[in-house]
Design an enzyme around this catalytic site. Structure first.
Site, PDB file in Angstrom:
ATOM      1  N   ASN A  63       0.798  -1.233   0.000  1.00  0.00           N
ATOM      2  CA  ASN A  63       0.000   0.000   0.000  1.00  0.00           C
ATOM      3  C   ASN A  63       0.831   1.286   0.000  1.00  0.00           C
ATOM      4  O   ASN A  63       0.443   2.279  -0.621  1.00  0.00           O
ATOM      5  CB  ASN A  63      -1.012  -0.005   1.149  1.00  0.00           C
ATOM      6  CG  ASN A  63      -0.384  -0.175   2.509  1.00  0.00           C
ATOM      7  OD1 ASN A  63       0.711  -0.719   2.646  1.00  0.00           O
ATOM      8  ND2 ASN A  63      -1.071   0.290   3.534  1.00  0.00           N
ATOM      9  N   HIS A  71       9.264  -7.977  -0.565  1.00  0.00           N
ATOM     10  CA  HIS A  71       8.165  -7.044  -0.774  1.00  0.00           C
ATOM     11  C   HIS A  71       6.928  -7.799  -1.244  1.00  0.00           C
ATOM     12  O   HIS A  71       6.986  -8.981  -1.603  1.00  0.00           O
ATOM     13  CB  HIS A  71       8.574  -5.987  -1.814  1.00  0.00           C
ATOM     14  CG  HIS A  71       8.034  -4.623  -1.525  1.00  0.00           C
ATOM     15  ND1 HIS A  71       6.800  -4.398  -0.950  1.00  0.00           N
ATOM     16  CD2 HIS A  71       8.560  -3.374  -1.741  1.00  0.00           C
ATOM     17  CE1 HIS A  71       6.601  -3.113  -0.823  1.00  0.00           C
ATOM     18  NE2 HIS A  71       7.649  -2.456  -1.274  1.00  0.00           N
ATOM     19  N   GLU A  74       3.871  -4.285  12.510  1.00  0.00           N
ATOM     20  CA  GLU A  74       2.850  -3.244  12.342  1.00  0.00           C
ATOM     21  C   GLU A  74       1.767  -3.857  11.478  1.00  0.00           C
ATOM     22  O   GLU A  74       1.955  -4.073  10.292  1.00  0.00           O
ATOM     23  CB  GLU A  74       3.447  -1.989  11.696  1.00  0.00           C
ATOM     24  CG  GLU A  74       2.525  -0.784  11.771  1.00  0.00           C
ATOM     25  CD  GLU A  74       1.698  -0.573  10.517  1.00  0.00           C
ATOM     26  OE1 GLU A  74       0.514  -0.973  10.522  1.00  0.00           O
ATOM     27  OE2 GLU A  74       2.226  -0.004   9.552  1.00  0.00           O
ATOM     28  N   CYS A 112      -3.337   1.530   6.868  1.00  0.00           N
ATOM     29  CA  CYS A 112      -3.601   1.010   8.208  1.00  0.00           C
ATOM     30  C   CYS A 112      -3.982   2.129   9.158  1.00  0.00           C
ATOM     31  O   CYS A 112      -4.784   1.930  10.067  1.00  0.00           O
ATOM     32  CB  CYS A 112      -2.383   0.265   8.731  1.00  0.00           C
ATOM     33  SG  CYS A 112      -1.954  -1.214   7.800  1.00  0.00           S
TER      34      CYS A 112
END
Length: 461
Positions: free
Chosen positions: A137, A161, A234, A268
Site C-alpha cells: 500500500n 516485498h 505493524e 492502516c
C-alpha cells in the site's frame, strides 16, 4: 499470488517475474552476511553521506517511480510523488540524527561506583542482516522507514516485498546501490510468501520486521519466536475518529474525508470508524457525506483523480463483502456502496450509518474508501466505541475541551492520539500499535534502537 505488475486501473498484467531459486537465495544471504561485517564498522559520517545521496537520487526519480507505484498498486500519482518526497525527508532525518540517537550513554557515577565499577556505559551495536516483509500500500514508505534507520545503525537489509509491486521492490535495491552502499547492504528478494519461513530460520538472519495483515504477522512472529529472533510488527488498524461538540465541525468533516480516502482508503492508519457526539452528529454526517460524494474517482494517473482503484481484485471483493454484510444487517448507505461498471477494481467512496456489533465491519478492517458512522451519547460512550475493536494502531479526536483531551489520552487503546487533525507518520516520532495492531515501534530513536544490541559496558574500579 504471482510476482507480477498487474495494473489495478485496467486489470492488465504488464510484467511478470520468476521467483528466486534456492541457489539464488543462498547467494543473497551469503552476500548480506559478508556486507554486514564491513558495513557495521563504517562511520556514521560515511553512512550519512550515502543515505543523503540516496535521498537525492530518490527525489530526482520521484516522477518516474511515482508512475511506477501508481501503475502497480493504483494510488493517485500525486500521492505517489508525495510518498517519494516523504521518504527522502526520512532518509535525511536519520542521516542527520542517527549518531546522536545511538551515542553511548554514560551511567551515573554513583550507580557505577555502587556496582563496583569505575565506569559503566550503554552502547548500541547493530544486530546483523534483518528481513523486512513489506506490503504494497505504501511500497516506498513502508520500506524506507525500516531501511533508513537500519542502515544508519549498521545493519543490512533483505526485502521481501509484496508480490504485486516487484518493480518498486527492485527499484529500492538499485537506489541504495546507486547511492554507493556496498553490495549486499540492501537486497530485494523476489520470492513468494512460502519462502519466508526458511529465510527467517536461516541463522544469518538476526531479526525481522513486518508490516501487513494480522495473519501474516502471526506467521512471521510464530517462526521468529521458535527461532528466538527479535521482531517488530505493524499490522492492521481500524482507527477511530472521534468528534465532540466543541470541535470545529466544518474542519473536522473536511479533514475526515482525507483521513478516510488517502491512498484510496488503503492505509492502516486511515480513520475508518467515525464516532460523533449526538449533539453534532447530524451536522457532521451531512457535511462528511456530501464531501465523500463529491470526490472524483478515476484513472490514478490523471492528476484530477482523488480516488483510484483498489489494488487487487481480491481486495475489492473483500471490501464488497464487508459492505454487503453490513447492509444485510441493517446498515444505512448514506452514499456509495457500489462497484462501478468498466475496467479496473474501483469502488465508490462509501458512508455507512447504523452500524451494530453484529456486523463484520464493526470488528474487521475495511481496506478501501468505506467509512462507518457511529452516534455517541457522551464522552464515555465515545471512548467505549473507540476501544471496541481488536486493533489499536492510532486514533483521531476533535475537541477543544482540556478535560476531554486528558480522558482520551488516558483511556484510548492506541499507539497514537492525534487531536484536531489526522493521523500521520513523521520520522521524529515513534509509530506503532497495541493489541492486534502489533508491537514494537518504527521511526524516531525508538525505531532505530529496535534492531540494536543494547550492550552494557562495565569497567572495573
Amino acid at each position: 499470488m504471482p510476482i507480477a505488475t498487474v495494473n489495478p486501473a485496467t486489470g492488465e498484467t504488464l510484467k511478470t517475474y520468476d521467483a528466486l531459486g534456492e541457489g539464488e537465495i543462498e547467494h543473497r544471504l551469503a552476500t548480506a552476511e559478508a556486507a554486514f561485517k564491513t558495513h557495521r564498522t563504517t562511520s556514521f559520517e560515511e553512512r550519512a553521506r550515502l543515505m543523503r545521496r540516496a535521498a537525492d537520487l530518490l527525489e530526482a526519480d520521484a516522477p518516474d517511480i511515482g508512475r511506477t507505484m501508481t501503475t502497480e498498486m493504483g494510488k493517485p500519482v500525486k500521492q505517489a510523488r508525495a510518498e517519494a518526497a516523504k521518504c527522502a525527508k526520512a532518509m535525511r532525518w536519520y542521516a542527520d540524527h542517527a549518531e546522536e540517537l545511538l551515542a553511548d550513554e554514560e551511567g551515573a557515577k554513583n550507580d557505577a561506583e555502587d556496582s563496583g565499577a569505575s565506569r559503566v556505559l550503554v552502547r548500541y551495536r547493530p544486530l546483523g542482516p534483518v528481513l523486512a516483509v513489506m506490503p504494497w500500500n505504501f511500497p516506498l514508505w513502508q520500506v524506507i522507514r525500516f531501511a533508513a534507520p537500519a542502515l544508519m545503525a549498521g545493519n543490512v537489509g533483505l526485502l521481501k516485498h509484496a508480490s504485486n509491486v516487484p518493480q518498486t521492490a527492485l527499484y529500492l535495491e538499485d537506489l541504495f546501490r546507486r547511492a554507493g552502499f556496498a553490495e549486499g547492504c540492501f537486497q530485494t528478494l523476489l520470492v513468494g510468501s512460502g519462502a519466508i519461513e526458511d529465510i527467517l530460520r536461516d541463522p544469518r538472519i538476526k531479526a525481522a520486521t513486518l508490516t501487513g495483515s494480522e495473519p501474516a504477522g502471526r506467521a512471521v512472529a510464530s517462526v521468529a519466536g521458535d527461532e528466538v529472533k527479535k521482531t517488530v510488527l505493524e499490522l492492521g488498524g481500524s482507527d477511530p475518529y472521534v468528534v465532540m461538540p466543541s470541535a470545529d465541525i466544518d474542519k473536522a468533516a473536511k479533514t475526515a474525508v482525507t483521513a478516510r480516502v488517502q491512498n484510496n482508503g488503503q492505509s492502516c492508519i486511515a480513520a475508518k470508524r467515525f464516532i460523533v457526539h449526538t449533539d453534532v452528529f447530524d451536522a457532521f454526517a451531512e457535511r462528511f457525506t456530501e464531501a465523500m460524494k463529491a470526490l472524483t474517482v478515476g484513472d490514478p494517473l490523471d492528476e484530477a483523480s482523488d480516488v483510484g482503484p483498489i489494488a487487487t481484485e481480491q481486495g475489492r471483493d473483500d471490501l464488497t463483502e464487508l459492505v454487503d454484510d453490513a447492509v444485510e444487517g441493517g446498515a444505512t448507505v448514506l452514499c456509495g456502496g457500489e462497484r462501478p461498471d468498466g475496467d479496473g477494481w474501483y469502488y465508490t467512496p462509501t458512508v455507512l450509518a447504523d452500524i451494530t456489533p453484529e456486523m463484520r465491519i464493526h470488528h474487521e478492517e475495511a481496506f478501501g474508501p468505506v467509512a462507518t458512522l457511529y452516534r455517541a451519547a457522551d464522552l464515555d460512550e465515545a471512548i467505549t466505541i473507540a476501544n471496541d475493536t481488536p486493533f489499536g494502531l492510532s486514533s483521531n479526536v476533535w475537541t477543544r475541551d482540556d478535560a476531554e483531551t486528558d480522558r482520551f489520552v488516558r483511556d484510548l487503546e492506541a499507539g497514537g492520539v492525534f487531536f484536531n487533525g489526522m493521523t500521520a507518520s513523521h520520522p521524529a516520532f515513534p509509530f506503532g500499535g497495541v493489541k492486534r495492531s502489533g508491537y514494537g515501534r518504527e521511526l524516531s530513536g525508538h525505531g532505530i534502537r529496535e534492531f540494536c544490541n543494547i550492550t552494557t559496558v562495565w569497567h572495573g574500579a
